[in-house]
Design a protein around this motif. Sequence first.
Motif, mmCIF file in Angstrom:
data_model
loop_
_atom_site.group_PDB
_atom_site.id
_atom_site.type_symbol
_atom_site.label_atom_id
_atom_site.label_comp_id
_atom_site.label_asym_id
_atom_site.label_seq_id
_atom_site.Cartn_x
_atom_site.Cartn_y
_atom_site.Cartn_z
ATOM 1 N N GLN A 134 0.839 -1.200 0.000
ATOM 2 C CA GLN A 134 0.000 0.000 0.000
ATOM 3 C C GLN A 134 0.875 1.252 0.000
ATOM 4 O O GLN A 134 1.814 1.365 0.802
ATOM 5 C CB GLN A 134 -0.920 0.009 1.218
ATOM 6 C CG GLN A 134 -1.902 -1.147 1.277
ATOM 7 C CD GLN A 134 -2.724 -1.135 2.558
ATOM 8 O OE1 GLN A 134 -2.462 -0.350 3.487
ATOM 9 N NE2 GLN A 134 -3.720 -2.003 2.626
ATOM 10 N N GLN A 193 1.477 -2.592 4.703
ATOM 11 C CA GLN A 193 0.043 -2.579 4.975
ATOM 12 C C GLN A 193 -0.234 -1.734 6.205
ATOM 13 O O GLN A 193 0.475 -1.825 7.212
ATOM 14 C CB GLN A 193 -0.455 -4.011 5.190
ATOM 15 C CG GLN A 193 -1.967 -4.156 5.114
ATOM 16 C CD GLN A 193 -2.379 -5.610 5.191
ATOM 17 O OE1 GLN A 193 -2.346 -6.223 6.263
ATOM 18 N NE2 GLN A 193 -2.743 -6.197 4.053
ATOM 19 N N GLU A 223 -3.463 -0.828 8.650
ATOM 20 C CA GLU A 223 -4.852 -1.074 9.044
ATOM 21 C C GLU A 223 -5.093 -0.403 10.385
ATOM 22 O O GLU A 223 -4.570 -0.845 11.408
ATOM 23 C CB GLU A 223 -5.134 -2.575 9.154
ATOM 24 C CG GLU A 223 -5.192 -3.304 7.815
ATOM 25 C CD GLU A 223 -5.622 -4.746 7.974
ATOM 26 O OE1 GLU A 223 -5.909 -5.151 9.117
ATOM 27 O OE2 GLU A 223 -5.675 -5.461 6.959
ATOM 28 N N GLY A 224 -5.902 0.669 10.364
ATOM 29 C CA GLY A 224 -6.121 1.424 11.584
ATOM 30 C C GLY A 224 -4.820 2.015 12.077
ATOM 31 O O GLY A 224 -4.154 2.776 11.376
ATOM 32 N N ARG A 244 2.126 -2.812 9.274
ATOM 33 C CA ARG A 244 2.880 -4.047 9.053
ATOM 34 C C ARG A 244 4.113 -3.728 8.212
ATOM 35 O O ARG A 244 4.011 -3.136 7.144
ATOM 36 C CB ARG A 244 2.004 -5.094 8.380
ATOM 37 C CG ARG A 244 0.842 -5.552 9.258
ATOM 38 C CD ARG A 244 0.044 -6.683 8.634
ATOM 39 N NE ARG A 244 -0.950 -7.173 9.561
ATOM 40 C CZ ARG A 244 -2.192 -6.670 9.663
ATOM 41 N NH1 ARG A 244 -2.563 -5.699 8.858
ATOM 42 N NH2 ARG A 244 -3.037 -7.166 10.540
ATOM 43 N N HIS A 267 2.647 4.637 14.628
ATOM 44 C CA HIS A 267 1.783 3.466 14.545
ATOM 45 C C HIS A 267 2.379 2.294 15.316
ATOM 46 O O HIS A 267 3.590 2.219 15.549
ATOM 47 C CB HIS A 267 1.591 3.052 13.082
ATOM 48 C CG HIS A 267 0.942 4.106 12.240
ATOM 49 N ND1 HIS A 267 -0.364 4.509 12.406
ATOM 50 C CD2 HIS A 267 1.437 4.854 11.212
ATOM 51 C CE1 HIS A 267 -0.652 5.446 11.521
ATOM 52 N NE2 HIS A 267 0.426 5.679 10.790
#
Length: 594
Positions: free
Chosen positions: A100, A121, A123-124, A128, A149
């Motif tokens: 991404q 990646q 997510e929220g 990753r 993050h």
Amino acid sequence: MPTDDFKIPDAAQGEELGLRRAPAPGAGIGANKPAQLLADLLEATGLIASDRLADAVSRAGAGSLADVLAESEADGAVLARILAERHHMPFIDFGEVEVQKEAVESIQAHVLERVAALPYQLEGNVLRVAIADPSDFHKVDELRLATRHTLEIGVAPREDIELELRKVVRATEVWERAALVEDEMEIEDADDEDDLEADDGVSDAPLVRLVNSIILQAAEDGASDLHFDPQDDSLVVRLRVDGVLHEVQRIPKRLATAVTTRLKVLAKMDIAERRKPQDGRIALNAKAAGRLLDIRVAVLPSVEGEMVVMRLIDKSKRLPTLSDLGFSDEMRAVLEDVIQKPTGALLVTGPTGSGKSTSLYASLEMLNDPQVNIITVEDPVEYRMQGLNQIQVNPKAGLTFASALRSILRSDPDVVMVGEIRDVETAKMAIEAALTGHFVLSTLHTNDAPAALTRLNEMGVEPFLTAAAVTAVVAQRLARKLCTHCCEMYIPTREEMLNARFTPEQVAAADGVSLYRKKGCPRCNQTGYKGRIGIYQLMVMNEDISRLASAHASREELERAGMSAGMKSLWDDGLAKVASGLTSIEELGRVLTQ
């Protein structure tokens, strides 16, 4: 900044996982326990020789053993899987996960390059990240400090990380430059909306960098062609790599005129002329890509704007030999005997882009000798060869294939290479040259070898001359080679083999035999293929084929006579390469008409 984004194990846990801080300077090699633990694990697998491991541990010192091994000949994927298992982390295969753009942009590029990591990646609040060496505590810590993050870390081969990171960063740079050009055009449009079309159009530095970065990307990816195709909403940039076009970029529509103008300036074309096709060339030394390019540029008006197609000819590439091209040992031996004959004609046939010229150059390389006078007439001269006299066709000056060939025959040649037989005059002169003591090499556009003889007859060459002059005909195609890093083995079903034109006898004999098919990885840009190999058909003239050719025989009759003499079809040669694991049945079906 949160302190629990990535939990660092305590001392006991860290030792178990190998996530320990690097020892202080002077602590000694023996103090580098993670490196020694990894070395012991690798030695137990038997994948790397003990002496190489000992040398790697010595060179690693207090640093990363994984980094040292990555720089050696060790298999990066194998090393990454071992590291993932050692640290109880997932192994990341970029052929199966989508990277991404927003994930990559969440950490600065220079940090990712230094750490050898790639966020893939988001997510929220969970990011990753794939890292090459999870045992290096400082690199993991630097990642943790570079983002807000929560991190979930996996392991991927260093080469895969670097390839993916390079692609993402390069695409981002192109878009940033396009946006910068667009912003600056907004200011310029207020004063003079035709500013970019005035003078030479090269004063806009961001535009120059945008065009340069696209051409450099084509050079780095090994593209043979670069297309700028105008659409109703954008200028689509496509690269032809290994014979297949891939879209790599969409430039905003309002920048299309500026981009094509810049390309026309580079190719020394008339930037004011937009209604007629134009041709030009660019000489480029792409040092970053390690390629010396001669770029042929063609501009063609279309309903949506001017289309630009650039053919990238790599002048720094080593000249291929017949062994490099994919001929079977038996076929190559026969072809070498044909090439060594003092007279006759060798014709190479196939569609555009099938590698005909490359086969001719490989043949000339074999003939190149100070005692032999070799003269070529080409359009264009793709390879510069020492020891040859090469002539570039120039229709504007009246120098065509036919006129050049007429002059060549008065220049005492031993070997003549005609880039392409396009008309009856060139065909007749080439055949007559082969009959009067010269060895002639040339190309034709036909689907297979027997059709070359009938094509010459259709062009107006007398059949008895064709039968007497032609020594052999090679038909060829180029198929993409399976990527050796990601291709997977499978056992085809009986139906699949029969559909691939294996004979029932071959199917019975090959029961349970494994073939290979594509998968996709970062090294092959997820295509499953890397590089190309030739598929060939060789028809050597004999008494029966010559007699049939003199009698105006059909292509089918010539084909039957060739098969009786041992000639194989293109499909048969392709199946042999499928069985060898060089290409796939799917690719063979793509390049050959069934």
